[in-house]
Motif scaffolding. Structure first.
Motif, PDB file in Angstrom:
ATOM      1  N   ASN A 169      21.274  -6.719  55.940  1.00  0.00           N
ATOM      2  CA  ASN A 169      21.509  -6.821  56.544  1.00  0.00           C
ATOM      3  C   ASN A 169      22.353  -5.246  57.751  1.00  0.00           C
ATOM      4  OD1 ASN A 169      21.773  -9.462  58.425  1.00  0.00           O
ATOM      5  ND2 ASN A 169      24.080  -9.559  57.384  1.00  0.00           N
TER       6      ASN A 169
ATOM      7  N   LYS B 228      18.867  -3.573  58.881  1.00  0.00           N
ATOM      8  CA  LYS B 228      19.029  -4.451  59.838  1.00  0.00           C
ATOM      9  C   LYS B 228      19.385  -3.895  61.529  1.00  0.00           C
ATOM     10  CE  LYS B 228      18.322  -8.465  58.087  1.00  0.00           C
ATOM     11  NZ  LYS B 228      18.029 -10.369  58.340  1.00  0.00           N
TER      12      LYS B 228
ATOM     13  N   SER C 209      18.902  -0.737  62.679  1.00  0.00           N
ATOM     14  CA  SER C 209      18.411  -0.178  64.462  1.00  0.00           C
ATOM     15  C   SER C 209      18.883   0.032  65.269  1.00  0.00           C
ATOM     16  CB  SER C 209      17.208  -1.423  64.363  1.00  0.00           C
ATOM     17  OG  SER C 209      18.095  -2.919  64.499  1.00  0.00           O
ATOM     18  N   LEU C 210      20.611  -0.532  65.461  1.00  0.00           N
ATOM     19  CA  LEU C 210      21.421  -0.374  67.122  1.00  0.00           C
ATOM     20  C   LEU C 210      21.759   1.232  66.769  1.00  0.00           C
ATOM     21  CD1 LEU C 210      24.080  -3.032  66.128  1.00  0.00           C
ATOM     22  CD2 LEU C 210      22.439  -3.089  67.149  1.00  0.00           C
TER      23      LEU C 210
ATOM     24  N   VAL D 242      13.042   1.876  64.997  1.00  0.00           N
ATOM     25  CA  VAL D 242      12.961   1.442  65.990  1.00  0.00           C
ATOM     26  C   VAL D 242      13.203   2.064  67.545  1.00  0.00           C
ATOM     27  CG1 VAL D 242      14.284  -0.721  67.160  1.00  0.00           C
ATOM     28  CG2 VAL D 242      14.062  -0.834  65.085  1.00  0.00           C
TER      29      VAL D 242
ATOM     30  N   VAL E 133       5.039  -3.283  67.482  1.00  0.00           N
ATOM     31  CA  VAL E 133       5.841  -4.325  66.712  1.00  0.00           C
ATOM     32  C   VAL E 133       5.408  -4.852  65.305  1.00  0.00           C
ATOM     33  CG1 VAL E 133       6.671  -6.929  67.243  1.00  0.00           C
ATOM     34  CG2 VAL E 133       6.863  -5.532  69.352  1.00  0.00           C
TER      35      VAL E 133
ATOM     36  N   TRP F 199       7.022  -2.485  63.203  1.00  0.00           N
ATOM     37  CA  TRP F 199       8.066  -2.854  63.084  1.00  0.00           C
ATOM     38  C   TRP F 199       8.262  -4.371  61.921  1.00  0.00           C
ATOM     39  CZ3 TRP F 199       9.715  -3.163  68.720  1.00  0.00           C
ATOM     40  CH2 TRP F 199       9.772  -1.941  68.351  1.00  0.00           C
ATOM     41  N   LEU F 200       7.988  -4.723  62.234  1.00  0.00           N
ATOM     42  CA  LEU F 200       7.627  -6.230  61.258  1.00  0.00           C
ATOM     43  C   LEU F 200       7.444  -6.155  59.919  1.00  0.00           C
ATOM     44  CD1 LEU F 200       5.664  -9.484  63.229  1.00  0.00           C
ATOM     45  CD2 LEU F 200       8.224  -8.332  63.137  1.00  0.00           C
TER      46      LEU F 200
ATOM     47  N   TYR G 263      10.334  -4.202  58.003  1.00  0.00           N
ATOM     48  CA  TYR G 263      11.131  -4.661  58.024  1.00  0.00           C
ATOM     49  C   TYR G 263      11.233  -5.931  57.004  1.00  0.00           C
ATOM     50  CZ  TYR G 263      14.361  -1.965  61.033  1.00  0.00           C
ATOM     51  OH  TYR G 263      15.173  -0.990  61.865  1.00  0.00           O
ATOM     52  N   LEU G 264       9.918  -6.828  57.030  1.00  0.00           N
ATOM     53  CA  LEU G 264       9.917  -7.486  55.817  1.00  0.00           C
ATOM     54  C   LEU G 264       9.224  -7.246  54.707  1.00  0.00           C
ATOM     55  CD1 LEU G 264       7.443  -9.847  58.545  1.00  0.00           C
ATOM     56  CD2 LEU G 264      10.040 -10.333  57.433  1.00  0.00           C
TER      57      LEU G 264
ATOM     58  N   SER H   4      13.275  -6.835  53.413  1.00  0.00           N
ATOM     59  CA  SER H   4      13.458  -7.539  53.288  1.00  0.00           C
ATOM     60  C   SER H   4      12.453  -8.359  51.559  1.00  0.00           C
ATOM     61  CB  SER H   4      13.454  -8.994  53.959  1.00  0.00           C
ATOM     62  OG  SER H   4      13.584  -8.183  55.120  1.00  0.00           O
TER      63      SER H   4
ATOM     64  N   VAL I  15      13.795  -9.865  60.606  1.00  0.00           N
ATOM     65  CA  VAL I  15      13.254  -8.390  61.060  1.00  0.00           C
ATOM     66  C   VAL I  15      15.028  -8.312  61.262  1.00  0.00           C
ATOM     67  CG1 VAL I  15      11.724  -8.602  61.310  1.00  0.00           C
ATOM     68  CG2 VAL I  15      12.269  -9.624  62.544  1.00  0.00           C
ATOM     69  N   PRO I  16      15.635  -7.408  62.528  1.00  0.00           N
ATOM     70  CA  PRO I  16      16.440  -7.448  63.060  1.00  0.00           C
ATOM     71  C   PRO I  16      16.767  -7.411  64.823  1.00  0.00           C
ATOM     72  CG  PRO I  16      15.036  -4.785  62.421  1.00  0.00           C
ATOM     73  CD  PRO I  16      14.806  -6.053  61.688  1.00  0.00           C
TER      74      PRO I  16
END
Lengths: 397, 384
Positions: free
Chosen positions: A333, A336, A339-340, A350, A367, A370-371, A374-375, A378, B222-223
């Motif tokens: 978390n 992820k 990315s803020l 991001v 995109v 990104w996927l 991040y995937l 995870s 993903v975020p």
């Protein structure tokens, strides 16, 4: 053959019409889903191709090699506006990892302290920890980031009036400036010594475990490892003549020169993610420790094990079994939530991707990157978690 | 021979003496809770010192030195900064919050039309409060009002454009109103969708199972910000030329889908916790799949995972603040937008605004978590 002939009509009669056969229905529903989905995907792809053709955007990952033309504020690896888009994304990825790893370390430390504090017999400590958890759990992380960024860091003094802290550290609205260590000749030996010390520690730990299994005698492992990891590099460092100097930041007329500077974007993101995630980790730690039944402690005491050892050898290993799985998902978390960064302009994956997306219009490609990134993170976390769970799972007879 | 003669016999019981002072009352409490061991004492003293160091200045800043009234940045700036406060002053600028309060509630919604969101808000409270109190009867009617009638009223009143109401486009919406609409729709969509996804993931049909699993894992991997970016840049690509979606609607879709994936995992946890006998019992009674799930399994499973569901709601509520990154003005977005107002720009304005926004978010989330705890205890009791 004869049996088949006599049985077939009976089976149909007993299960009623074919419409009510669950298996047939299942196949029908699935076929329907596949058809609808295929039509939808075909429609989407068709529209996308049409839209891309109209907007004159060539799809494909070729754009990754063209010149980026923008600068990123902070980067661990060399980057200039002449570098390629691909390199920019790499910088973003490294920055994401940087803030995630540092954030995870701090969040874990704070989280464990607060979590244990919540179980303290001391009333004030317990209530303060509770207040911390309730405040940070119920506020959006984005707000905490802005709190640090525009509430605290931006009203610090200008760089030329920077607050001077001990050890030549300066604090200003441009971030924290601190002395940068410069490795001299022979510094490599210290690094080598450190690596050797770490390798030796593993061997010693292995030996200690085997000896304890065989003889029951405990080995002062902690002190040995500490001595190795700190002592050996230190001795090497001094023996090679302390080959280390510092580039100290100096307050100039308008700005600080020299040293390393960590920008307010990184600091606010790092602090916010640490404090926010720590509240969740604290709850996980508390639940984990409470999850170890009291009988375990009592049994350990009955065996005459001292309280400190009880905690270390009986409670913590069992609590960790409960703590680790949710802890890993909190780490994920935090990664992820990093990315803020895009909100305060810290160049993470991001944010960099968003800039590229605006410049080139290659939205599908960006995109998809990104996927994938991040995937994979995870997936790696999930694999680690499964491995750990399998290792730590209760062995029942 | 002397006979034993009692000179005194107590006829009544003696009153119980009070416990020693160190075993009862405030002294005892202090001894066991604050000063039990030397280590405890040290911790207590350190905490008290830290509190003394933080709390009085915070109170001073927040309330005593704060500027409560005023019509512009002057009241919140020092003389050197061109204001009226003495040099070296620092305090909260509540005048900023009170001057901008209407905007924080409604964003840039036209002034003369603000009765519409206000009316929807009042109706929302009117329908929600009796829903939350277990003793109030007519829960079914109440649910219909909250989940069917209110959304219809809201879709008529908020955008307008018919029944003689002026059309208010969504870029003008903002503030707490946007936050609440996003969360309400997100919650109302994500719960049923999450249940469906969870059922799909545990389905016997391989295609359905695979689709649901892939969707859940991708979205959870993903975020949210990338999902929102996807909703805002990729959705227009997927649609034929000329078909456009409102930006607000796109954010709504993104947030709802994102929350559904998390909800699905929570519900799946509940489904897995229901003993197999319940499924088999329902099957042996000849119930259909939907009867089995709706009447036997889901009521038990959902009750088990109430804390998880509410946590997802809280997460969703907090996550709505991310729409400010894609250029919408929810509560956080509108507060930040007002930092740039030159009439109010001062050193303390951002901090005050953020503390206000944080407090509002905190109130909602804390309320939700407390209510879930209350519901949990209530349902737990009925089980015994």
């Amino acid at each position: 053959m004869a049996i088949g002939v006599t049985n077939a009509p009976e089976r149909i009669r007993s299960s009623g019409s074919i419409i009510n056969d669950p298996q047939v229905r299942g196949i029908f529903y699935q076929a329907l889903t596949v058809i609808i989905l295929s039509v939808l995907i075909y429609w989407i792809v068709d529209n996308t191709v049409e839209n891309l053709r109209r907007a004159n955007i060539a799809s494909g990952y070729g754009f990754l090699n063209s010149r980026a033309g923008f600068d990123v504020g902070q980067s661990l690896i060399a980057f200039s506006s002449d570098s390629s888009y691909g390199r920019a994304l790499l910088v973003g990825f490294v920055n994401t990892l940087l803030v995630a790893v540092t954030g995870i370390i701090t969040a874990t430390v704070i989280g464990f302290i607060i979590g244990i504090g919540r179980l303290s017999h001391n009333w004030i400590i317990a209530k303060l920890s509770l207040a911390y958890v309730e405040v940070f759990r119920n506020i959006p992380p984005l707000l905490v980031i802005f709190f640090w960024y525009s509430g605290v860091l931006s009203i610090l003094p200008q760089a030329r009036e920077a607050l001077a802290l001990p050890f030549d550290v300066y604090l200003s609205n441009r971030g924290v400036a601190f002395p940068r260590p410069i490795a001299g000749e022979g510094a490599g030996y210290t690094l080598l010594a450190l690596l050797i010390a770490i390798a030796a520690s593993f061997i010693v730990a292995r030996y200690a475990r085997q000896r304890q299994m065989a003889t029951g005698q405990r080995f002062p492992l902690l002190w040995t490892v500490l001595g190795l990891v700190i002592g050996l590099p230190l001795v090497t460092f001094l023996a090679t003549g302390a080959p280390l100097s510092f580039d100290v930041p100096v307050a100039g007329k308008f700005n600080l020169t020299g040293g390393s500077v960590v920008g307010p974007e990184f600091i606010s993101l790092f602090l916010a993610l640490s404090f926010y995630t720590a509240a969740f980790i604290a709850e996980i730690v508390r639940a984990g420790i409470r999850g170890v039944s009291k009988g375990q402690t009592e049994a350990a005491h009955a065996l005459g094990i001292r309280p400190a050892l009880t905690t270390r050898l009986v409670i913590v290993p069992q609590a960790m079994r409960i703590i680790i799985p949710p802890l890993t998902s909190q780490y994920l978390n935090l990664t992820k939530n990093s990315s803020l960064a895009v909100a305060v302009g810290y160049a993470d994956l991001v944010a960099v991707g968003g800039t590229i997306l605006n410049q080139t219009g290659q939205s599908i490609e960006v995109v998809s990157i990104w996927l994938i990134v991040y995937l994979s993170l995870s997936l790696a976390t999930a694999l680690f978690m499964n491995w750990y769970n399998a290792r730590m799972a209760l062995v029942e007879r | 021979m002397s006979t034993h003669q009692a000179t005194f016999v107590r006829a009544s019981m003696i009153e119980a003496a009070p416990a020693p002072s160190r075993e009862s009352g405030i002294v005892h409490w202090l001894r066991t809770n604050l000063f039990a061991t030397p280590k405890d004492t040290a911790l207590t003293i350190i905490s008290l010192l830290v509190l003394a160091w933080i709390v009085p200045p915070a109170i001073q800043w927040l309330f005593i030195d704060a500027a409560w009234t005023g019509g512009g940045r002057g009241v919140c700036a020092t003389l050197a900064q061109g204001g009226s406060q003495p040099d070296g002053w620092s305090g909260a600028c509540w005048a900023f919050v009170s001057a901008k309060f209407d905007q924080f509630l409604f964003g840039r919604y036209p002034l003369e039309e603000r009765w519409r969101p206000a009316l929807v808000g009042v109706l929302f409270v009117l329908f929600l409060v009796p829903m939350l109190i277990p003793k109030v009867p007519y829960k079914g009617l109440n649910a219909v009002l909250l989940l069917a009638v209110l959304p219809i009223i809201a879709t008529i009143l908020l955008p307008g454009g018919w029944l003689g109401l002026t059309f208010v486009e969504t870029p003008l919406w903002g503030g707490l109103m946007v936050t609440l609409v996003l969360s309400f729709v997100g919650i109302a969509v994500s719960l049923p969708l999450g249940i469906l996804l969870a059922l799909g993931r545990r389905s016997n049909m391989p295609v359905i199972k695979m689709l649901c699993t892939v969707f859940i894992e991708i979205v959870r991997g993903v975020p949210l910000i990338t999902v929102l970016f996807m909703a805002s840049v990729m959705l227009p690509l997927f649609l034929p030329q000329g078909v456009t979606f409102d930006k607000f609607l796109r954010a709504l879709i993104g947030v709802s889908l994102f929350a559904s994936a998390y909800m699905a995992e929570v519900v799946r946890g509940g489904l897995q916790a229901i003993p197999k006998g319940q499924y088999e019992g329902a099957d042996s009674l000849g119930l259909s799949y939907w009867q089995k799930m709706g009447l036997i399994v889901l009521p038990q499973a959902l009750k088990l995972v109430i804390p998880g569901i509410v946590n997802t709601f809280i997460g969703l509520f907090k996550d709505t603040s991310l729409v400010s990154i894609i250029g919408m003005f929810d509560l956080l977005g509108i507060v930040r937008l007002n930092f740039t107002d030159t009439n109010w720009a001062s050193a303390v304005t951002p901090l005050t605004g953020l503390i206000f926004a944080g407090f509002v978010f905190w109130l909602f989330c804390f309320g939700m978590s407390r209510y879930s705890g209350f519901m949990e205890r209530l349902l737990d009791k009925s089980q015994r």
